[in-house]
Design an enzyme around this catalytic site. Structure first.
Site, PDB file in Angstrom:
ATOM      1  N   ASP A   2      25.477 -76.850 -59.331  1.00 32.53           N
ATOM      2  CA  ASP A   2      26.378 -77.179 -58.221  1.00 32.53           C
ATOM      3  C   ASP A   2      25.609 -77.008 -56.912  1.00 32.53           C
ATOM      4  O   ASP A   2      24.531 -76.415 -56.892  1.00 32.53           O
ATOM      5  CB  ASP A   2      27.613 -76.274 -58.255  1.00 32.53           C
ATOM      6  CG  ASP A   2      28.823 -76.883 -57.548  1.00 32.53           C
ATOM      7  OD1 ASP A   2      28.658 -77.843 -56.768  1.00 32.53           O
ATOM      8  OD2 ASP A   2      29.947 -76.379 -57.755  1.00 32.53           O
ATOM      9  N   HIS A  20      30.607 -80.252 -62.091  1.00 36.20           N
ATOM     10  CA  HIS A  20      31.970 -80.799 -61.927  1.00 36.20           C
ATOM     11  C   HIS A  20      31.897 -82.190 -61.334  1.00 36.20           C
ATOM     12  O   HIS A  20      31.082 -82.464 -60.451  1.00 36.20           O
ATOM     13  CB  HIS A  20      32.864 -79.851 -61.143  1.00 36.20           C
ATOM     14  CG  HIS A  20      32.553 -79.659 -59.681  1.00 36.20           C
ATOM     15  ND1 HIS A  20      33.084 -80.475 -58.708  1.00 36.20           N
ATOM     16  CD2 HIS A  20      31.809 -78.732 -59.025  1.00 36.20           C
ATOM     17  CE1 HIS A  20      32.678 -80.043 -57.516  1.00 36.20           C
ATOM     18  NE2 HIS A  20      31.899 -79.003 -57.667  1.00 36.20           N
ATOM     19  N   ASP A  66      28.682 -82.823 -53.501  1.00 34.26           N
ATOM     20  CA  ASP A  66      29.353 -81.723 -54.209  1.00 34.26           C
ATOM     21  C   ASP A  66      30.400 -82.370 -55.122  1.00 34.26           C
ATOM     22  O   ASP A  66      31.462 -82.731 -54.647  1.00 34.26           O
ATOM     23  CB  ASP A  66      30.013 -80.794 -53.180  1.00 34.26           C
ATOM     24  CG  ASP A  66      30.866 -79.705 -53.812  1.00 34.26           C
ATOM     25  OD1 ASP A  66      30.806 -79.524 -55.030  1.00 34.26           O
ATOM     26  OD2 ASP A  66      31.603 -79.032 -53.043  1.00 34.26           O
ATOM     27  N   GLU A 119      37.313 -78.666 -60.479  1.00 39.14           N
ATOM     28  CA  GLU A 119      36.620 -77.485 -59.954  1.00 39.14           C
ATOM     29  C   GLU A 119      37.139 -77.133 -58.577  1.00 39.14           C
ATOM     30  O   GLU A 119      37.334 -75.966 -58.239  1.00 39.14           O
ATOM     31  CB  GLU A 119      35.107 -77.738 -59.888  1.00 39.14           C
ATOM     32  CG  GLU A 119      34.271 -76.497 -59.537  1.00 39.14           C
ATOM     33  CD  GLU A 119      34.036 -76.284 -58.050  1.00 39.14           C
ATOM     34  OE1 GLU A 119      33.477 -75.257 -57.679  1.00 39.14           O
ATOM     35  OE2 GLU A 119      34.433 -77.139 -57.228  1.00 39.14           O
ATOM     36  N   GLU A 120      37.362 -78.175 -57.768  1.00 41.18           N
ATOM     37  CA  GLU A 120      37.695 -77.945 -56.352  1.00 41.18           C
ATOM     38  C   GLU A 120      39.073 -77.292 -56.158  1.00 41.18           C
ATOM     39  O   GLU A 120      39.397 -76.837 -55.077  1.00 41.18           O
ATOM     40  CB  GLU A 120      37.627 -79.265 -55.563  1.00 41.18           C
ATOM     41  CG  GLU A 120      36.224 -79.888 -55.513  1.00 41.18           C
ATOM     42  CD  GLU A 120      35.217 -79.090 -54.692  1.00 41.18           C
ATOM     43  OE1 GLU A 120      35.587 -78.075 -54.087  1.00 41.18           O
ATOM     44  OE2 GLU A 120      34.039 -79.505 -54.678  1.00 41.18           O
ATOM     45  N   HIS A 142      31.336 -80.057 -48.118  1.00 40.79           N
ATOM     46  CA  HIS A 142      32.740 -80.430 -47.896  1.00 40.79           C
ATOM     47  C   HIS A 142      32.918 -81.260 -46.626  1.00 40.79           C
ATOM     48  O   HIS A 142      33.984 -81.230 -46.011  1.00 40.79           O
ATOM     49  CB  HIS A 142      33.670 -79.217 -47.925  1.00 40.79           C
ATOM     50  CG  HIS A 142      33.901 -78.718 -49.319  1.00 40.79           C
ATOM     51  ND1 HIS A 142      34.948 -77.904 -49.664  1.00 40.79           N
ATOM     52  CD2 HIS A 142      33.215 -78.943 -50.476  1.00 40.79           C
ATOM     53  CE1 HIS A 142      34.887 -77.639 -50.967  1.00 40.79           C
ATOM     54  NE2 HIS A 142      33.832 -78.263 -51.474  1.00 40.79           N
TER      55      HIS A 142
HETATM   56 CO    CO Z   1      33.090 -78.045 -53.509  1.00 40.90          CO
HETATM   57 ZN    ZN Z   2      30.989 -77.950 -56.092  1.00 41.75          ZN
END
Ligand code: CO
Ligand code: ZN
Length: 330
Positions: A216, A61, A163, A193-194, A302
């Protein structure tokens, strides 16, 4: 590789606002694929033709977590909602930027107890003196991303949006290294995706692959008094067994383990107890698609300072390449 990671992580692209990162990735992959298209949701879908092999979907992603402006007050402070899993503790004091180049810092209301640090107590200060001058730079619904230049620590690198720009980097580098292949390779740089694996779902439906593999980041259990988890930085590609979005196809998982063993790629098995991946959506597409995940171990996911090990990244690239070249007869 560091240059590519730097370019990808420093580009803007919160979920729903992937335009800038899509164009950067398009330029990187263009020389190595036969067809490129963008679907209705904004996924970048790149096809490298094979020679009668299976249809293999490689997904990473390209969106990142971020903030969205919900209100601008009379003094020009911006209230925001979160795009994906943004931790308010980690946000406090960070610098953010908008697609048009406007910068800001995250401040908070007076807080007595650290437990009260919630997103609704925070605001973005873009240095505007009032509402009118704030509105000249930012509108309701505009997205912001965290601002952090990549940090080169030698064999490890730190950046925001690792990420999942590191997953994008793995697929891009694999495409560069691939010669003619037997499998039909569909590299998908997915959106959103998030906010719930949305891009991958429709991309997989459109492609209808024989096999889907997502790339990922995954968490690690190797920091002081951290979570209990087997995965550690520097111990190789993580072959996922399960996360909260899917149980990986057992045959495909074993096949990837066999491949890694054959070509001597360092790997570790991953069980992630919180968090999902695009493969969770790919697996449930149409009548079901055998799906797995190759994860890049990552600390501080994150946060604006996500750390990966370049040896792990190399292991993921080699495993990705081996998959592309293999008969996928599991
Ligand atoms: Co993420
Ligand atoms: Zn991710």
């Amino acid at each position: 590789m560091k240059d590519l990671i730097k370019k990808l992580t420093e580009t803007f692209g919160p979920a729903g606002a992937e335009g800038p990162i899509r164009e950067v990735i398009r330029k990187e992959v263009e020389p190595y694929v036969d067809e490129i298209r963008v679907d209705a949701l904004g996924n970048l879908i790149c096809h490298k033709k094979g020679q009668g092999g299976k249809k293999l979907l490689l997904d990473a992603h390209m969106d990142e977590i971020g903030l969205m402006v919900t209100h601008i007050d009379d003094n020009g402070f911006l209230r925001f909602g979160t795009i994906g899993g943004v931790n308010p503790y980690i946000s406090l004091g960070q610098r953010v930027y908008f697609e048009n180049g406007t910068f800001g810092v995250i401040g908070s209301e007076k807080i007595e107890d650290p437990k009260d640090v919630k997103a609704e107590k925070l605001f973005i200060d873009i240095g505007a003196k009032d509402k009118k001058s704030a509105e000249e730079k930012v509108k309701i619904g505009d997205s912001a991303a965290f601002f952090q230049p990549m940090l080169d620590l030698g064999s490890r690198v730190v950046a925001k949006a690792m990420d999942d720009r590191i997953g994008c980097a793995v697929i891009i580098e694999t495409l560069r290294r691939l010669g003619p292949v037997r499998n039909e390779i569909y590299a998908v740089f997915a959106v959103q995706e998030e906010v719930g694996l949305r891009g991958a779902r429709v991309a997989a439906f459109g492609i209808e692959p024989d096999v889907g593999v997502a790339f990922d980041v995954t968490r690690t259990g190797d920091t002081p008094k951290g979570i209990t988890m087997e995965v550690a930085l520097g111990k190789g590609a993580a072959i996922k067994v399960k996360d909260s979005s899917l149980i990986c196809h057992p045959g495909l998982k074993e096949y990837m383990v066999k491949l890694a063993t054959q070509v001597e790629i360092p790997y570790q098995l991953e069980v992630l107890e919180a968090g999902g991946t695009d493969s969770g959506a790919i697996q449930l597409t149409k009548a079901g698609i055998p799906a797995g995940v190759i994860s890049i171990p990552c600390r501080y996911i994150h946060s604006p300072s996500e750390m990966v090990d370049l040896g792990d990244v190399e292991a993921c690239i080699r495993l990705c390449k081996a998959l592309c070249e293999s008969p996928l007869d599991f």
